[in-house]
Design an enzyme around this catalytic site. Sequence first.
Site, mmCIF file in Angstrom:
data_model
loop_
_atom_site.group_PDB
_atom_site.id
_atom_site.type_symbol
_atom_site.label_atom_id
_atom_site.label_comp_id
_atom_site.label_asym_id
_atom_site.label_seq_id
_atom_site.Cartn_x
_atom_site.Cartn_y
_atom_site.Cartn_z
ATOM 1 N N ASP A 40 0.832 -1.198 0.000
ATOM 2 C CA ASP A 40 0.000 0.000 0.000
ATOM 3 C C ASP A 40 0.870 1.252 0.000
ATOM 4 O O ASP A 40 2.006 1.228 0.494
ATOM 5 C CB ASP A 40 -0.892 0.030 1.239
ATOM 6 C CG ASP A 40 -1.949 -1.064 1.212
ATOM 7 O OD1 ASP A 40 -2.305 -1.503 0.111
ATOM 8 O OD2 ASP A 40 -2.415 -1.458 2.299
ATOM 9 N N TYR A 68 5.788 -8.606 8.747
ATOM 10 C CA TYR A 68 5.485 -7.179 8.830
ATOM 11 C C TYR A 68 5.683 -6.677 10.257
ATOM 12 O O TYR A 68 5.418 -7.396 11.230
ATOM 13 C CB TYR A 68 4.026 -6.904 8.448
ATOM 14 C CG TYR A 68 3.671 -7.225 7.028
ATOM 15 C CD1 TYR A 68 3.796 -6.280 6.025
ATOM 16 C CD2 TYR A 68 3.180 -8.485 6.686
ATOM 17 C CE1 TYR A 68 3.450 -6.572 4.707
ATOM 18 C CE2 TYR A 68 2.829 -8.788 5.378
ATOM 19 C CZ TYR A 68 2.975 -7.825 4.395
ATOM 20 O OH TYR A 68 2.637 -8.119 3.106
ATOM 21 N N ASP A 82 -7.077 1.867 7.593
ATOM 22 C CA ASP A 82 -5.737 2.386 7.845
ATOM 23 C C ASP A 82 -5.794 3.908 7.994
ATOM 24 O O ASP A 82 -6.869 4.521 7.869
ATOM 25 C CB ASP A 82 -4.730 1.951 6.776
ATOM 26 C CG ASP A 82 -5.024 2.523 5.392
ATOM 27 O OD1 ASP A 82 -5.766 3.512 5.283
ATOM 28 O OD2 ASP A 82 -4.490 1.978 4.411
ATOM 29 N N ARG A 181 -4.168 -4.762 7.614
ATOM 30 C CA ARG A 181 -5.242 -3.812 7.924
ATOM 31 C C ARG A 181 -6.479 -4.543 8.436
ATOM 32 O O ARG A 181 -7.178 -4.056 9.340
ATOM 33 C CB ARG A 181 -5.613 -3.025 6.666
ATOM 34 C CG ARG A 181 -4.630 -1.952 6.281
ATOM 35 C CD ARG A 181 -5.112 -1.215 5.051
ATOM 36 N NE ARG A 181 -5.074 -2.042 3.853
ATOM 37 C CZ ARG A 181 -5.860 -1.857 2.789
ATOM 38 N NH1 ARG A 181 -6.766 -0.901 2.802
ATOM 39 N NH2 ARG A 181 -5.745 -2.621 1.725
#
Length: 300
Positions: A40, A68, A82, A181
């Site tokens: 993203d 992550y 987000d 997310r």
Amino acid sequence: MADSVILLVDKPGGMTSHDVVARARRALGTRKIGHAGTLDPMATGLLVLGVEGSTRLLTYLVGLDKTYEATIRLGVSTDSDDADGVETARADAAARAAVTPERIAAGVAALTGPISQVPSTVSAIKVGGRRAYDLAREGVAVELKARSVTVSRFEVLRIAERDGAIDLDVVVDCTSGTYIRALARDLGAALGVGGHLTALRRTHVGPFTVAGAASPDKLGAQPGLDPAVVAAAVLGRLDVTADEARDLRHGKRLTGAAARIRESTAAAVDPSGVLVGIVERRGDDLKSAMNMPQPPREAP
């Protein structure tokens, strides 16, 4: 012509994955560049690019597990799950006060292991041939189907109260296709306060780490990884003779050679260290599943 290599790029925030590819095309003077998994615009971290013939390897890299580092804000919901989205709800002080470390741990545990996850509405998934985020921006109601993913590690590193919300710094190991997310959204929903992602950084794609990645500004100076090394690291290596390499490039099977590889596929590498392609088992034989472009012959 640019070299056929795999590039590891550390994407900064604010750039799309397509922006990084476009910059790499300009820096390397070729349009034949692709990536093995979108990040993203808000996210930073490891983006794996294939250049020239190495784009053929991307199909074997896109499904690798990912790691992550992220920050989840509990107590505030957004329409995109987000920080780039618009705030849609905010929990009151009493609801936030009920979110104890023990309840957070229980919520995280419920989202660890094999889970069914509905991707965020603002995502790159195609619905009827169009990206979900494009439809969402046009106000079209989008219903995405749940998908099975595996979160092998969901660890809370730090809990802090900030700006009338609760921030969790977390690290997540997961299968490809997992939406961090959505983890933030679902954890907030389970705790009754809502949640969204405020920071996301991809640190690993399979065996590759962001520690060895270059910034987009230095792509022209990045030597890149040999496709033979990359393919062997991901799939395992099969050393083949010059005659076997020729046969594989001509579409012939390696008769009775299936026992030479441990898994169903492997990277076939010729005596000079060049990646011939990816082979797969066909009964007792090995057959090319993908051949790399043949290197140009040197002038006599």
